[in-house]
Scaffold this motif. Sequence first.
Motif, PDB file in Angstrom:
ATOM      1  N   ALA A  51       1.395   3.874  -3.275  1.00  0.00           N
ATOM      2  CA  ALA A  51       1.046   5.288  -3.091  1.00  0.00           C
ATOM      3  C   ALA A  51       2.323   6.059  -3.613  1.00  0.00           C
ATOM      4  CB  ALA A  51       0.577   5.619  -1.770  1.00  0.00           C
ATOM      5  N   ALA A 107       0.798  -1.272  -0.270  1.00  0.00           N
ATOM      6  CA  ALA A 107       0.033   0.050   0.028  1.00  0.00           C
ATOM      7  C   ALA A 107       0.797   1.244  -0.009  1.00  0.00           C
ATOM      8  CB  ALA A 107      -0.775   0.073   1.240  1.00  0.00           C
ATOM      9  N   THR A 122      -4.438  -4.849  -4.406  1.00  0.00           N
ATOM     10  CA  THR A 122      -4.101  -3.532  -3.641  1.00  0.00           C
ATOM     11  C   THR A 122      -3.704  -2.480  -4.743  1.00  0.00           C
ATOM     12  OG1 THR A 122      -3.665  -4.820  -1.849  1.00  0.00           O
ATOM     13  CG2 THR A 122      -2.652  -2.357  -1.915  1.00  0.00           C
ATOM     14  N   GLU A 173      -8.453   4.277  -8.301  1.00  0.00           N
ATOM     15  CA  GLU A 173      -8.734   5.503  -7.559  1.00  0.00           C
ATOM     16  C   GLU A 173      -7.754   6.512  -8.136  1.00  0.00           C
ATOM     17  OE1 GLU A 173      -8.290   4.959  -3.360  1.00  0.00           O
ATOM     18  OE2 GLU A 173      -9.734   3.323  -3.363  1.00  0.00           O
ATOM     19  N   TRP A 174      -6.678   6.258  -8.482  1.00  0.00           N
ATOM     20  CA  TRP A 174      -5.680   7.594  -8.949  1.00  0.00           C
ATOM     21  C   TRP A 174      -6.178   7.772 -10.252  1.00  0.00           C
ATOM     22  CZ3 TRP A 174      -2.028   7.857 -12.812  1.00  0.00           C
ATOM     23  CH2 TRP A 174      -0.922   9.104 -12.747  1.00  0.00           C
ATOM     24  N   ARG A 228      -6.745  -1.525  -7.159  1.00  0.00           N
ATOM     25  CA  ARG A 228      -7.780  -0.482  -6.275  1.00  0.00           C
ATOM     26  C   ARG A 228      -6.904   0.841  -6.133  1.00  0.00           C
ATOM     27  NH1 ARG A 228      -8.295  -5.148  -2.922  1.00  0.00           N
ATOM     28  NH2 ARG A 228      -6.833  -4.511  -1.609  1.00  0.00           N
ATOM     29  N   HIS A 229      -5.573   0.818  -6.094  1.00  0.00           N
ATOM     30  CA  HIS A 229      -5.138   2.204  -5.915  1.00  0.00           C
ATOM     31  C   HIS A 229      -5.151   2.676  -7.326  1.00  0.00           C
ATOM     32  CE1 HIS A 229      -2.576   5.433  -4.056  1.00  0.00           C
ATOM     33  NE2 HIS A 229      -2.196   5.542  -5.383  1.00  0.00           N
ATOM     34  N   GLN A 230      -4.797   2.099  -8.315  1.00  0.00           N
ATOM     35  CA  GLN A 230      -4.669   2.601  -9.705  1.00  0.00           C
ATOM     36  C   GLN A 230      -6.101   3.030 -10.284  1.00  0.00           C
ATOM     37  OE1 GLN A 230      -2.493   0.078 -12.492  1.00  0.00           O
ATOM     38  NE2 GLN A 230      -4.075   0.443 -14.047  1.00  0.00           N
TER      39      GLN A 230
END
Length: 154
Positions: free
Chosen positions: A75, A71, A111, A118-119, A114-116
């Motif tokens: 980020a 995570a 993980t 949102e980004w 998910r971050h990608q």
Amino acid sequence: MSSIPGPRRVGSAEIIHHEGYDETIVSPFVPAIRAVSGARLVFVSGVTGAPVYHDHPHRPEVFDSMPLDIAGQVANAFDHLDLALRAAGAERSDVVNLIRFFTDVDADQDTVNRHQAEWFGGHIPTSSSVQVVRLATDPRLRLEIQAIAAVAGE
């Protein structure tokens, strides 16, 4: 399954789908993106959770402050991608291709996805994901991301 939509313009690129497209499938990539006439290409070197600028040969102590969890590393990597894109006059929505290098796809891909998502905030580039034995910068790194962006010509 829906019909194949025509190319959809996003910035200086067109999103391309082909036979078999199903808009109900959730996917972190699209099959193809075509840069439109006059677009400038920006090639971003691989970014990780480690400091972008570091000595070569590598000094391990330089990387002691980086996060060890996925995570934190994802980020940092996307923060570093933001810096490179902005410096080149590009935006997140200009990214047309990502190559993601994982040291453990099974443990980390969800993980990162998910971050990608949102980004990018709804934008979906083309991408490939590869598992590697290790990344060159530091053996504690779990992810490296390389990108190409297509920016509207001036």
